[in-house]
Motif scaffolding. Sequence first.
Motif, mmCIF file in Angstrom:
data_model
loop_
_atom_site.group_PDB
_atom_site.id
_atom_site.type_symbol
_atom_site.label_atom_id
_atom_site.label_comp_id
_atom_site.label_asym_id
_atom_site.label_seq_id
_atom_site.Cartn_x
_atom_site.Cartn_y
_atom_site.Cartn_z
ATOM 1 N N LEU A 267 0.822 -1.121 0.183
ATOM 2 C CA LEU A 267 -0.051 0.140 0.062
ATOM 3 C C LEU A 267 0.833 1.215 0.057
ATOM 4 N N LEU A 268 0.729 2.122 -0.972
ATOM 5 C CA LEU A 268 1.452 3.440 -1.259
ATOM 6 C C LEU A 268 0.669 4.463 -1.165
ATOM 7 N N GLU A 269 1.189 5.679 -1.143
ATOM 8 C CA GLU A 269 0.486 6.780 -1.280
ATOM 9 C C GLU A 269 -0.108 7.059 -2.496
ATOM 10 N N ALA A 270 -1.426 7.746 -2.609
ATOM 11 C CA ALA A 270 -1.986 8.202 -3.965
ATOM 12 C C ALA A 270 -1.936 9.474 -4.165
ATOM 13 N N GLY A 272 -4.327 12.088 -5.943
ATOM 14 C CA GLY A 272 -5.332 12.556 -6.210
ATOM 15 C C GLY A 272 -6.748 11.771 -5.776
ATOM 16 N N ASP A 273 -7.886 12.197 -5.999
ATOM 17 C CA ASP A 273 -9.034 11.585 -5.385
ATOM 18 C C ASP A 273 -10.224 12.146 -6.279
ATOM 19 N N TYR A 274 -10.355 11.591 -7.360
ATOM 20 C CA TYR A 274 -11.765 12.437 -8.363
ATOM 21 C C TYR A 274 -13.067 11.851 -7.664
ATOM 22 N N GLY A 275 -13.718 12.470 -7.224
ATOM 23 C CA GLY A 275 -15.128 12.510 -6.801
ATOM 24 C C GLY A 275 -15.378 11.043 -6.128
ATOM 25 N N LEU A 276 -16.515 10.577 -6.350
ATOM 26 C CA LEU A 276 -17.091 9.467 -5.447
ATOM 27 C C LEU A 276 -15.794 8.126 -5.761
ATOM 28 N N ARG A 277 -15.297 8.086 -6.938
ATOM 29 C CA ARG A 277 -14.704 7.068 -7.451
ATOM 30 C C ARG A 277 -13.247 6.951 -6.930
ATOM 31 N N ASN A 278 -12.812 5.778 -6.449
ATOM 32 C CA ASN A 278 -11.357 6.021 -5.931
ATOM 33 C C ASN A 278 -10.285 5.720 -7.053
ATOM 34 N N ASP A 279 -10.391 6.787 -7.996
ATOM 35 C CA ASP A 279 -9.681 6.975 -9.238
ATOM 36 C C ASP A 279 -8.384 7.488 -9.106
ATOM 37 N N TYR A 280 -7.448 6.935 -8.460
ATOM 38 C CA TYR A 280 -6.223 7.676 -8.191
ATOM 39 C C TYR A 280 -5.061 6.881 -8.522
ATOM 40 N N HIS A 281 -3.827 7.494 -8.704
ATOM 41 C CA HIS A 281 -2.710 6.921 -9.421
ATOM 42 C C HIS A 281 -1.823 6.783 -7.903
ATOM 43 N N MET A 282 -1.039 5.511 -8.150
ATOM 44 C CA MET A 282 -0.334 5.322 -6.810
ATOM 45 C C MET A 282 1.170 6.308 -6.955
ATOM 46 N N ASN A 283 1.780 6.458 -5.965
ATOM 47 C CA ASN A 283 3.241 7.145 -5.896
ATOM 48 C C ASN A 283 3.981 6.437 -6.673
ATOM 49 N N LEU A 284 4.484 6.636 -7.934
ATOM 50 C CA LEU A 284 5.377 5.798 -8.347
ATOM 51 C C LEU A 284 6.999 5.991 -7.856
ATOM 52 N N GLY A 285 7.162 7.208 -7.380
ATOM 53 C CA GLY A 285 8.421 7.545 -6.839
ATOM 54 C C GLY A 285 8.615 6.365 -5.652
ATOM 55 N N GLN A 286 7.709 6.200 -4.841
ATOM 56 C CA GLN A 286 7.707 5.495 -3.611
ATOM 57 C C GLN A 286 7.823 4.070 -4.385
ATOM 58 N N PHE A 287 7.453 3.685 -5.378
ATOM 59 C CA PHE A 287 7.476 2.494 -5.714
ATOM 60 C C PHE A 287 8.611 2.055 -6.151
ATOM 61 N N LEU A 288 9.315 2.979 -6.817
ATOM 62 C CA LEU A 288 10.585 3.032 -7.209
ATOM 63 C C LEU A 288 11.490 2.645 -6.282
ATOM 64 N N GLU A 289 11.291 3.376 -4.992
ATOM 65 C CA GLU A 289 12.249 3.121 -4.014
ATOM 66 C C GLU A 289 11.993 1.713 -3.588
ATOM 67 N N PHE A 290 10.803 1.339 -3.330
ATOM 68 C CA PHE A 290 10.308 0.127 -3.005
ATOM 69 C C PHE A 290 11.499 -1.118 -3.774
ATOM 70 N N LEU A 291 11.095 -0.690 -5.013
ATOM 71 C CA LEU A 291 11.928 -1.771 -6.094
ATOM 72 C C LEU A 291 13.602 -1.787 -5.909
ATOM 73 N N LYS A 292 14.118 -0.653 -5.569
ATOM 74 C CA LYS A 292 15.515 -0.389 -5.319
ATOM 75 C C LYS A 292 16.129 -1.341 -4.136
ATOM 76 N N LYS A 293 15.016 -1.114 -3.085
ATOM 77 C CA LYS A 293 15.373 -2.257 -1.855
ATOM 78 C C LYS A 293 15.341 -3.446 -1.986
ATOM 79 N N HIS A 294 14.671 -4.079 -3.118
ATOM 80 C CA HIS A 294 14.525 -5.166 -3.410
ATOM 81 C C HIS A 294 15.334 -5.594 -4.832
ATOM 82 N N LYS A 295 16.506 -4.962 -5.167
ATOM 83 C CA LYS A 295 17.381 -5.232 -6.164
ATOM 84 C C LYS A 295 16.362 -5.437 -7.717
#
Length: 313
Positions: A267-270, A272-295
């Motif tokens: 679960l990463l930060e997102a 935006g939150d557009y209206g009633l739909r949970n239509d938001y993009h995940m924080n890809l910067g955090q995801f990249l750091e996660f990938l780095k930690k796992h080579k």
Amino acid sequence: MRSSRLRNCGSSFPAGGFRGNMSASMKECLQLQLLEMEMLFSMFPNQGEVKLEDVNVLTHIKRYLEGTREALPPKIEFVITLQIEEPKVKIDLQVTMPHSYPYAALQLFGRSSELDRQQQLLLNKGLTSYIGTFDPGELCVCAAIQWLQDNSASYFLNRKLVYEPATQAKPVRNTFLRMWIYSHHIYQQDLRKKILDVGKRLDVTGFCMTGKPGIICVEGFKEHCEEFWHTIRYPNWKHISCKHAESVETEGNGEDLRLFHSFEELLLEAHGDYGLRNDYHMNLGQFLEFLKKHKSEHVFQILFGIESKSSDS
């Protein structure tokens, strides 16, 4: 006894099985599948012995055959719990019938908590080899069950000997696989639960990043990863694809090849939150750091088509 019922099954379908026209229609194949399921339910009448993945699948197929349903029904997927008499153990046989079975290959996988990983792989290789001797058009679930009843005991007994110095068994080469799976989004609670349940049931590690986009990484022996991939896609997950796969041959248990210690939800930060739909993009910067930690930084560009940049750059 169960074994006698299995052998009696052969009186309805001789050793040669069903042999039909190679151009058999989809409906003819589905009719044969229903017939085989009727046999299995008669052989295993107790509740819980045959567990359908979709309890309504047989009804859907019957409606399709009757013409009251236009859409192609889901594949028949089920698990049969077999009681092995000697030794006293259970084997769960997972079966998937492609729509064109018995003219397409049946998908089988047997597992038992009493088998270690190596012996379970050997058991399934033996079962797959046996089923491979059947001709297209032959029903073979009944035969697969009989093979397990007749041959599985040796795999359980060999487990007791595998660590004895005198055996010096030749190491078994296996394929360790890591799959990187991309989905447009992963939101639904029931889908997220299914992904986690399947990942923890199988001997795989990795993660499921929920949100938009949704990313799944699964790693382990090839048979387990492929079963995971097949199971989560059922019945018809359209917006999902395996973007990248990494494999290596190994004679060990593969533990030194794993980048993850368990299968968990990420679960990463997102943004935006557009209206009633949970239509938001995940924080890809955090995801990249996660990938780095796992080579695994190299898969960032493969998944998203952009070069990786650190979140703090």
